[in-house]
Scaffold this motif. Structure first.
Motif, mmCIF file in Angstrom:
data_model
loop_
_atom_site.group_PDB
_atom_site.id
_atom_site.type_symbol
_atom_site.label_atom_id
_atom_site.label_comp_id
_atom_site.label_asym_id
_atom_site.label_seq_id
_atom_site.Cartn_x
_atom_site.Cartn_y
_atom_site.Cartn_z
ATOM 1 N N VAL A 158 15.712 -12.238 10.915
ATOM 2 C CA VAL A 158 16.967 -12.988 10.794
ATOM 3 C C VAL A 158 18.162 -12.034 10.681
ATOM 4 C CG1 VAL A 158 18.229 -14.723 9.453
ATOM 5 C CG2 VAL A 158 15.768 -14.928 9.728
ATOM 6 N N LEU A 159 17.920 -10.805 10.207
ATOM 7 C CA LEU A 159 19.017 -9.851 10.048
ATOM 8 C C LEU A 159 18.905 -8.661 11.013
ATOM 9 C CD1 LEU A 159 19.312 -9.781 6.131
ATOM 10 C CD2 LEU A 159 20.662 -11.117 7.759
ATOM 11 N N TRP A 160 17.897 -7.809 10.817
ATOM 12 C CA TRP A 160 17.891 -6.522 11.509
ATOM 13 C C TRP A 160 17.762 -6.642 13.026
ATOM 14 C CZ3 TRP A 160 20.158 -4.653 7.803
ATOM 15 C CH2 TRP A 160 19.678 -4.594 6.508
ATOM 16 N N HIS A 161 16.788 -7.380 13.518
ATOM 17 C CA HIS A 161 16.647 -7.513 14.979
ATOM 18 C C HIS A 161 17.860 -8.205 15.614
ATOM 19 C CE1 HIS A 161 12.886 -5.643 15.909
ATOM 20 N NE2 HIS A 161 12.178 -6.395 15.081
ATOM 21 N N PRO A 162 18.370 -9.306 15.039
ATOM 22 C CA PRO A 162 19.590 -9.898 15.601
ATOM 23 C C PRO A 162 20.793 -8.955 15.547
ATOM 24 C CG PRO A 162 18.450 -11.509 14.268
ATOM 25 C CD PRO A 162 17.752 -10.211 14.038
ATOM 26 N N PHE A 163 20.908 -8.161 14.475
ATOM 27 C CA PHE A 163 22.003 -7.193 14.414
ATOM 28 C C PHE A 163 21.896 -6.198 15.570
ATOM 29 C CE2 PHE A 163 22.797 -7.424 9.516
ATOM 30 C CZ PHE A 163 23.438 -8.645 9.703
ATOM 31 N N ALA A 164 20.681 -5.733 15.842
ATOM 32 C CA ALA A 164 20.480 -4.792 16.946
ATOM 33 C C ALA A 164 20.891 -5.422 18.272
ATOM 34 C CB ALA A 164 19.016 -4.351 17.002
ATOM 35 N N ASN A 165 20.512 -6.674 18.467
ATOM 36 C CA ASN A 165 20.863 -7.350 19.714
ATOM 37 C C ASN A 165 22.368 -7.532 19.842
ATOM 38 O OD1 ASN A 165 19.709 -8.908 22.116
ATOM 39 N ND2 ASN A 165 21.129 -10.404 21.248
ATOM 40 N N LYS A 166 23.047 -7.840 18.732
ATOM 41 C CA LYS A 166 24.506 -8.001 18.776
ATOM 42 C C LYS A 166 25.178 -6.689 19.181
ATOM 43 C CE LYS A 166 26.931 -10.979 17.861
ATOM 44 N NZ LYS A 166 27.604 -11.437 16.648
ATOM 45 N N LEU A 167 24.707 -5.573 18.631
ATOM 46 C CA LEU A 167 25.273 -4.278 18.999
ATOM 47 C C LEU A 167 25.043 -3.968 20.479
ATOM 48 C CD1 LEU A 167 24.304 -2.062 15.915
ATOM 49 C CD2 LEU A 167 26.595 -2.838 16.556
ATOM 50 N N LYS A 168 23.868 -4.317 20.985
ATOM 51 C CA LYS A 168 23.575 -4.082 22.397
ATOM 52 C C LYS A 168 24.496 -4.918 23.285
ATOM 53 C CE LYS A 168 18.689 -3.018 21.602
ATOM 54 N NZ LYS A 168 17.290 -3.511 21.760
ATOM 55 N N ARG A 169 24.727 -6.164 22.918
ATOM 56 C CA ARG A 169 25.588 -7.036 23.708
ATOM 57 C C ARG A 169 27.035 -6.532 23.701
ATOM 58 N NH1 ARG A 169 23.991 -9.435 27.552
ATOM 59 N NH2 ARG A 169 25.654 -10.977 27.400
ATOM 60 N N LYS A 170 27.490 -6.074 22.547
ATOM 61 C CA LYS A 170 28.846 -5.530 22.480
ATOM 62 C C LYS A 170 28.959 -4.260 23.317
ATOM 63 C CE LYS A 170 30.505 -7.496 18.156
ATOM 64 N NZ LYS A 170 31.355 -7.286 16.963
ATOM 65 N N SER A 171 27.907 -3.455 23.294
ATOM 66 C CA SER A 171 27.904 -2.238 24.097
ATOM 67 C C SER A 171 27.940 -2.568 25.587
ATOM 68 C CB SER A 171 26.660 -1.406 23.781
ATOM 69 O OG SER A 171 26.587 -0.267 24.615
#
Length: 264
Positions: A199-212
């Motif tokens: 709910v936190l770490w994997h979604p955070f990683a995906n959000k950073l990838k999308r912003k990148s």
């Protein structure tokens, strides 16, 4: 402020809290210092082992990026900007763009246009800008991988916490009344591990990838537009180049009053 990140985290905690209440579990069961220590300190320890300090120290900055709305130049901004520059370059020459370029706040765009004004060959400009872009992607991947790895470690540490709790519970089999609560507490670590991981770490990683990905796409557009201006193409051609990067349903441009309005 990035509202989707905040809304997502709030919904995640609400889902767990309300779900526990509906299942008849006390919210107070989450107040388990041992489980919190095993999961969150254990995850931090794993990250310190897995990554060099130069990357780990960026964790606060990455959290800020996650919860801050990105302020990137958009296609809507680029089209009129490059059309204007193309007209000036064709009429007055590339050197006439120097005052306009100085007013730009985007470092990548300013760097590329300065190389054009300085008369650098297009192959050199593309190579320098693409190397800059590749380096940025590497930094972004490193940041996202911190959260991806945290999402991998946390659930496994949850299992470890459950095992530790069960060992403690089974050591007191003579006290039947305390056995049930002890076993329940053992699985709180598993709950924390799975929740934080998925709910936190994997979604955070995906959000950073999308912003990148968004930032990379904008800089790819800049590279093509910069080289198009250097080659002396018309404003209309540059507009068409930029529009190829925009989904077809968003390409509708109205110019009834000489301006552009995007259908977004």
């Amino acid at each position: 402020m990035d509202r989707t990140s905040i809304i997502g985290v709030i919904l995640g905690f609400l889902a767990i809290g309300i779900g526990m209440v509906l299942k008849g579990v006390s919210i107070g069961a989450l107040l388990n210092p041992a489980a919190l220590l095993i999961i969150f300190l254990g995850t931090a320890a794993s990250l310190f082992i897995a990554f060099p300090y130069q990357e780990i120290k960026k964790f606060p900055t990455l959290m800020k990026i996650l919860f801050t709305e990105e302020k990137l130049i958009t296609e809507k901004d680029l089209i009129p900007l490059f059309k204007d520059w193309a007209g000036i370059a064709r009429k007055e020459g590339l050197l006439a763009l120097e005052p306009q370029v100085e007013d730009i706040d985007e470092p990548f765009l300013k760097h590329g246009m300065k190389m054009v004004i300085d008369g650098q060959p297009p192959e050199f400009i593309r190579e320098i800008l693409e190397e800059d872009l590749d380096a940025m992607e590497d930094r972004h991947r490193a940041g996202a991988s911190i959260f991806s790895q945290a999402g991998t470690y946390a659930p496994t540490l949850g299992v470890l916490g459950a095992v530790i709790g069960l060992v403690a519970a089974l050591g007191n089999l003579d006290d039947i009344d305390a056995l049930g609560p002890a076993i329940a507490a053992a699985f709180i670590a598993t709950l924390f591990g799975i929740f934080s991981g998925y709910v936190l770490w994997h979604p955070f990683a995906n959000k950073l990838k999308r912003k990148s990905q968004r930032e990379v796409r904008m800089k790819q557009i800049m590279i093509e537009a910069i080289l198009a201006i250097q080659s002396g193409v018309s404003a209309r051609v540059i507009e068409d180049k930029i529009l190829t990067y925009i989904p077809s349903r968003e390409r509708h441009i109205e110019s009834s009053e000489g301006g552009e309005a995007f259908d977004v």
